[in-house]
Design a protein around this motif. Structure first.
Motif, PDB file in Angstrom:
ATOM      1  N   ASP A 102       0.846  -1.217   0.000  1.00  0.00           N
ATOM      2  CA  ASP A 102       0.000   0.000   0.000  1.00  0.00           C
ATOM      3  C   ASP A 102       0.872   1.254   0.000  1.00  0.00           C
ATOM      4  N   ASP A 104       2.376   1.725  -3.364  1.00  0.00           N
ATOM      5  CA  ASP A 104       1.377   2.272  -4.297  1.00  0.00           C
ATOM      6  C   ASP A 104       1.298   3.790  -4.169  1.00  0.00           C
ATOM      7  N   ASN A 105       1.374   4.281  -2.924  1.00  0.00           N
ATOM      8  CA  ASN A 105       1.332   5.732  -2.694  1.00  0.00           C
ATOM      9  C   ASN A 105       2.591   6.422  -3.220  1.00  0.00           C
ATOM     10  N   LYS A 136       4.462   5.510  -5.748  1.00  0.00           N
ATOM     11  CA  LYS A 136       4.638   5.408  -7.206  1.00  0.00           C
ATOM     12  C   LYS A 136       4.520   6.758  -7.887  1.00  0.00           C
ATOM     13  N   LEU A 196       3.733  -6.486  -5.913  1.00  0.00           N
ATOM     14  CA  LEU A 196       3.091  -5.205  -6.253  1.00  0.00           C
ATOM     15  C   LEU A 196       2.627  -5.235  -7.715  1.00  0.00           C
ATOM     16  N   GLN A 215      -1.256  -4.948  -8.812  1.00  0.00           N
ATOM     17  CA  GLN A 215      -1.721  -3.881  -9.704  1.00  0.00           C
ATOM     18  C   GLN A 215      -2.511  -4.477 -10.863  1.00  0.00           C
ATOM     19  N   ASN A 256       8.349  -0.787 -10.657  1.00  0.00           N
ATOM     20  CA  ASN A 256       7.814  -0.945  -9.297  1.00  0.00           C
ATOM     21  C   ASN A 256       8.905  -1.109  -8.242  1.00  0.00           C
TER      22      ASN A 256
END
Ligand code: CP
Length: 318
Positions: free
Chosen positions: A24, A27-28, A30, A145, A149, A293
């Motif tokens: 998580d 993801d933030n 990225k 990840l 996604q 990633n």
């Protein structure tokens, strides 16, 4: 969910909740790499030493980019240009670097357990960038990840890992990570490169299949590993040509897999040995998105290890 670990030694020691937290957070992060000015102040004031005792392209560069994008101060060490060539031990090297007030040590080392050994006496946090045949936790995290996604969730999906399982820290970290996240893992490769204990690895074990076509028939993703010649003490297969004929992933072998099955590879690839040119560059391939990633995952790991606080962050101990 809080990340309570001082070090990241492997995925074996993390819970599914902690893995989810890293994914998580990645993801933030990225989005930071999409900005014109790719920088946030999250690790301002933190000093990180990157110790690479083994060669690396993706891991080393992506850790450095992650550290710079988080505004950390960084120093790089490579074995070939260091006093290791004069006989200095790992412990002495690490303690001398720590004496210069380093907060986090990112290390790749050829010996399994080198990070655990250092963690016994360093105050700095240690992040494992690959230790021998043991674990490569940030690689497995970036793999997960990439899968999350694509699929939204990992739970109930099927991943087949193919190749030199015996010598692969990527396989071990993926097995730990994926099984904890509810993925059904199948392992496939030559019996000579299959560790005896592999079926019981991970949470709940994995399926071992020696027939490549059966191993990939119902896979949602296929993760292809390199043959690690540098770790093989004797010849474990007749020739590259025969390896490709039996375990190589070609367009032909992919004719019978699921329509949406994706192809992964941690790199570096040996095209024509474990993967064909067309598959490596084909539409199923997520090999370059995996690399992208890698930066976000390493930003997340460093941020969480540092305590998730900006400015005068204090590294948690214990
Ligand atoms: N996947 C991986 O660890 O690649 P490098 O050896 O280039 O870092």
């Amino acid at each position: 969910m809080q990340f309570k670990h001082k070090n990241l030694l492997g995925l074996e020691e993390l819970s599914s909740g902690e893995i989810e937290l890293i994914l998580d957070t990645a993801d933030n992060f990225k989005e930071v790499s999409e900005r014109v000015i790719k920088k946030v102040p999250a690790l301002r004031g933190i000093t990180i030493a990157n110790l690479f005792y083994e060669p690396s392209t993706r891991t080393k560069i992506s850790f450095e980019l992650a550290e710079k994008r988080l505004s950390a101060d960084i120093v790089n060490f490579s074995k070939a240009t260091s006093s290791v060539t004069k006989g200095e031990s790992l412990r002495d090297t690490a303690e001398n670097i720590e004496a210069m007030k380093v907060d986090i040590v990112v290390m790749r080392h050829g010996s399994s357990g080198a990070h655990k050994f250092l963690s016994e006496f360093l105050n700095a946090s240690i992040v494992n960038a690959g230790d021998g045949q043991h674990e490569h936790p940030t690689q497995a995290l970036l793999d997960m990840l990439t899968l999350r996604q694509r699929w939204g969730t990992l739970m109930g999906k099927k991943v087949t890992i193919i190749g030199d399982i015996m010598h692969s820290r990527v396989a071990r970290s993926n097995i730990w990570g994926l099984t904890k996240m509810g993925v059904k893992v199948t392992i496939c490769g030559p019996p000579t490169m299959m560790p005896a204990e592999v079926a019981s690895m991970g949470e709940g074990g994995v399926k071992v299949e020696y027939d490549l076509r059966k191993a990939i028939a119902d896979a949602d993703a296929i993760n292809i590993l390199r043959i690690q010649l540098e770790r093989q003490k004797s010849k474990l297969f007749p020739s590259f040509r025969e390896y490709f004929a039996v375990f190589g992933i070609s367009s032909d072998i992919l004719k019978n897999v699921q329509k949406d099955c994706i192809i992964m590879h941690p790199g570096p690839m040996n095209r024509g040995v474990e993967i064909s040119q067309e598959v490596a560059d084909g539409e199923r391939s997520v090999i370059l998105p995996q690399v992208t990633n890698g930066v976000a995952v390493r930003m997340a790991v460093l941020f969480l290890i540092a305590g998730g606080r900006s400015g005068e962050t204090k590294i948690r101990k214990g």
